[in-house]
Design a protein around this motif. Structure first.
Motif, PDB file in Angstrom:
ATOM      1  N   UNK A  36       0.925  -1.123  -0.091  1.00  0.00           N
ATOM      2  CA  UNK A  36      -0.058   0.055  -0.059  1.00  0.00           C
ATOM      3  C   UNK A  36       0.859   1.437   0.060  1.00  0.00           C
ATOM      4  N   UNK A  37       1.914   1.180   0.889  1.00  0.00           N
ATOM      5  CA  UNK A  37       2.865   2.365   0.929  1.00  0.00           C
ATOM      6  C   UNK A  37       3.613   2.464  -0.351  1.00  0.00           C
ATOM      7  N   UNK A  38       4.102   1.603  -1.101  1.00  0.00           N
ATOM      8  CA  UNK A  38       4.735   1.521  -2.227  1.00  0.00           C
ATOM      9  C   UNK A  38       3.734   2.308  -3.293  1.00  0.00           C
ATOM     10  N   UNK A  39       2.459   1.865  -3.370  1.00  0.00           N
ATOM     11  CA  UNK A  39       1.504   2.253  -4.448  1.00  0.00           C
ATOM     12  C   UNK A  39       1.313   3.781  -4.041  1.00  0.00           C
ATOM     13  N   UNK A  40       0.982   4.035  -2.796  1.00  0.00           N
ATOM     14  CA  UNK A  40       0.817   5.715  -2.672  1.00  0.00           C
ATOM     15  C   UNK A  40       2.186   6.317  -3.200  1.00  0.00           C
ATOM     16  N   UNK A  41       3.298   5.723  -2.766  1.00  0.00           N
ATOM     17  CA  UNK A  41       4.751   6.587  -3.312  1.00  0.00           C
ATOM     18  C   UNK A  41       4.564   6.754  -4.917  1.00  0.00           C
ATOM     19  N   UNK A  42       3.975   5.678  -5.480  1.00  0.00           N
ATOM     20  CA  UNK A  42       3.961   5.524  -7.024  1.00  0.00           C
ATOM     21  C   UNK A  42       2.988   6.691  -7.454  1.00  0.00           C
ATOM     22  N   UNK A  43       1.961   6.879  -6.667  1.00  0.00           N
ATOM     23  CA  UNK A  43       0.772   7.757  -7.332  1.00  0.00           C
ATOM     24  C   UNK A  43       1.540   9.253  -7.039  1.00  0.00           C
ATOM     25  N   UNK A  44       1.970   9.263  -5.932  1.00  0.00           N
ATOM     26  CA  UNK A  44       2.623  10.852  -5.755  1.00  0.00           C
ATOM     27  C   UNK A  44       3.580  11.191  -6.888  1.00  0.00           C
ATOM     28  N   UNK A  54      -7.814   4.231  -5.106  1.00  0.00           N
ATOM     29  CA  UNK A  54      -8.472   3.047  -4.687  1.00  0.00           C
ATOM     30  C   UNK A  54      -7.483   1.787  -4.278  1.00  0.00           C
ATOM     31  N   UNK A  55      -6.622   1.486  -5.187  1.00  0.00           N
ATOM     32  CA  UNK A  55      -5.637   0.585  -5.105  1.00  0.00           C
ATOM     33  C   UNK A  55      -5.049   0.604  -3.679  1.00  0.00           C
ATOM     34  N   UNK A  56      -4.260   1.541  -3.465  1.00  0.00           N
ATOM     35  CA  UNK A  56      -3.504   1.532  -2.075  1.00  0.00           C
ATOM     36  C   UNK A  56      -4.523   1.476  -1.072  1.00  0.00           C
ATOM     37  N   UNK A  60      -4.473  -0.860   2.277  1.00  0.00           N
ATOM     38  CA  UNK A  60      -4.643  -0.727   3.556  1.00  0.00           C
ATOM     39  C   UNK A  60      -5.711  -1.479   4.419  1.00  0.00           C
ATOM     40  N   UNK A  61      -6.788  -1.510   3.401  1.00  0.00           N
ATOM     41  CA  UNK A  61      -8.024  -2.240   4.162  1.00  0.00           C
ATOM     42  C   UNK A  61      -7.925  -3.536   4.446  1.00  0.00           C
ATOM     43  N   UNK A  62      -6.900  -4.174   3.501  1.00  0.00           N
ATOM     44  CA  UNK A  62      -6.490  -5.819   3.735  1.00  0.00           C
ATOM     45  C   UNK A  62      -5.847  -5.711   4.898  1.00  0.00           C
ATOM     46  N   UNK A  63      -4.746  -4.768   5.025  1.00  0.00           N
ATOM     47  CA  UNK A  63      -4.084  -4.757   6.109  1.00  0.00           C
ATOM     48  C   UNK A  63      -4.814  -4.741   7.607  1.00  0.00           C
ATOM     49  N   UNK A  64      -5.769  -3.843   7.626  1.00  0.00           N
ATOM     50  CA  UNK A  64      -6.688  -3.547   8.705  1.00  0.00           C
ATOM     51  C   UNK A  64      -7.463  -5.014   9.219  1.00  0.00           C
ATOM     52  N   UNK A  65      -7.863  -5.614   8.215  1.00  0.00           N
ATOM     53  CA  UNK A  65      -8.372  -6.899   8.286  1.00  0.00           C
ATOM     54  C   UNK A  65      -7.669  -7.954   8.901  1.00  0.00           C
ATOM     55  N   UNK A  66      -6.311  -7.937   8.448  1.00  0.00           N
ATOM     56  CA  UNK A  66      -5.515  -8.800   9.108  1.00  0.00           C
ATOM     57  C   UNK A  66      -5.082  -8.565  10.346  1.00  0.00           C
ATOM     58  N   UNK A  67      -5.154  -7.107  10.796  1.00  0.00           N
ATOM     59  CA  UNK A  67      -5.068  -6.758  12.208  1.00  0.00           C
ATOM     60  C   UNK A  67      -5.793  -7.216  12.967  1.00  0.00           C
ATOM     61  N   UNK A  68      -7.246  -7.242  12.555  1.00  0.00           N
ATOM     62  CA  UNK A  68      -8.428  -7.730  13.160  1.00  0.00           C
ATOM     63  C   UNK A  68      -8.199  -9.498  13.421  1.00  0.00           C
ATOM     64  N   UNK A  93     -13.110  -6.357  -3.718  1.00  0.00           N
ATOM     65  CA  UNK A  93     -14.140  -6.126  -4.983  1.00  0.00           C
ATOM     66  C   UNK A  93     -13.939  -4.679  -5.453  1.00  0.00           C
ATOM     67  N   UNK A  94     -13.132  -3.762  -4.479  1.00  0.00           N
ATOM     68  CA  UNK A  94     -13.037  -2.248  -5.015  1.00  0.00           C
ATOM     69  C   UNK A  94     -11.893  -2.548  -6.181  1.00  0.00           C
ATOM     70  N   UNK A  95     -11.005  -3.651  -6.244  1.00  0.00           N
ATOM     71  CA  UNK A  95     -10.204  -3.515  -7.311  1.00  0.00           C
ATOM     72  C   UNK A  95     -10.718  -3.496  -8.690  1.00  0.00           C
ATOM     73  N   UNK A  96     -11.803  -4.214  -8.538  1.00  0.00           N
ATOM     74  CA  UNK A  96     -12.712  -4.328 -10.013  1.00  0.00           C
ATOM     75  C   UNK A  96     -13.189  -3.015 -10.259  1.00  0.00           C
ATOM     76  N   UNK A  97     -13.493  -2.088  -9.318  1.00  0.00           N
ATOM     77  CA  UNK A  97     -13.753  -0.763  -9.880  1.00  0.00           C
ATOM     78  C   UNK A  97     -12.766  -0.016 -10.375  1.00  0.00           C
TER      79      UNK A  97
END
Length: 299
Positions: A36-44, A54-56, A60-68, A93-97
């Protein structure tokens, strides 16, 4: 020892039907946070359009899920389990968007004249966007119902409907994407790192088709899991979850990093696209900008 350090095994078996392993969710959390951090850096770096975020955001949402899920390894509660389910089931599913948006923008910005109405940019954007939102809502609602003893069967049916609908539209979208890839009138913005218009288009189309294929495989696994039922062989196999969900979605993010589509969808209003038939590119010596020059009427 605190209650957090002494897991309630009964609760873990109640929700998971097995004792979830330690370490694996922590590693998954770290890996998804890194991508997620790499993708944010690429976006910037490439000044990508906002919808690419939406991609990063999904990573990060996946990371939150694994935190839970990490917390659930030690102390499984109803709230933690619901949060884990929603953050791990719905966000991919947001990746499809993103993929729908990318192809829709290519079709709109190319200004090609489609033969059929289902290839019109407006239809492609809203048709697939609406189908994915519907599927996300169905899976989110069903995922919440799965946690209740009395609503578990109904929740499984709702999730299954959402996944099957999504699988159908994935197939339709892939057919559309391959058509856009094959037709030369559909072009994309050329970034400084692209050696040609063809390579720019190939980069984007590889990203959207490969990741959609990965999402398709993941949906097949999820359909089999929920069709097998709560406590079934697939649901009770933790290794299957990590192979067909965790690893598959992680590979999708690697594809997004390698073929980062954000460089081909910049915020800048100045874009360079492939010329129409009968035109060629001419380089202006003063500012090295590209102009469209008619072969029949050279400047």
């Amino acid at each position: 020892m605190s209650d957090f350090d002494t897991p309630d095994i009964d609760d873990r078996l109640k929700y998971f039907t097995y004792k979830p392993v330690n370490v694996a969710p922590e590693i998954s959390l770290a890996l998804y946070f890194i991508v997620g951090s790499i993708l944010v850096w690429q976006m910037v770096r490439h000044r990508s359009q906002r919808w690419v975020a939406i991609i990063p955001g999904t990573a990060f949402s996946e990371a939150i899920g694994y935190a839970f899920r990490t917390v659930c390894v030690y102390n499984t509660t109803f709230g933690m389990y619901v949060a884990m389910m929603l953050f791990l089931l719905v966000p991919p599913n947001a990746l499809a968007l993103v993929n729908y948006k990318a192809v829709g923008k290519i079709m709109r910005d190319s200004r090609a004249q489609p033969r059929w109405f289902w290839l019109k940019p407006g239809f492609v954007n809203w048709f697939y966007f609406g189908s994915d939102v519907f599927s996300i809502c169905m899976q989110g609602a069903g995922g919440g119902m799965l946690t209740g003893t009395n609503t578990r069967d109904a929740g499984r049916a709702v999730v299954l409907v959402g996944l099957i609908v999504q699988l159908f539209f994935f197939a339709c979208y892939l057919a559309t994407a391959f058509y856009v890839w094959w037709r030369p009138e559909y072009t994309v913005h050329v970034s400084p790192s692209d050696v040609s218009h063809a390579s720019a288009k190939r980069r984007v189309m590889l990203a959207v088709t490969l990741t959609t294929g990965i999402l398709y495989l993941r949906s097949i696994y999820r359909i089999a899991e929920f069709a097998d039922g709560y406590g079934g062989k697939i649901y009770s196999s933790e290794w299957a979850f990590y192979v067909f969900d965790t690893i598959l979605i992680f590979i999708a993010f690697i594809v997004y990093i390698v073929f980062f589509i954000g460089r081909n969808f910049p915020r800048s209003s100045e874009v360079t696209r492939a010329p129409s038939v009968g035109y060629e590119l001419q380089q202006r010596p003063a500012d090295s900008s590209q102009l469209l020059v008619s072969k029949d009427h050279p400047v």
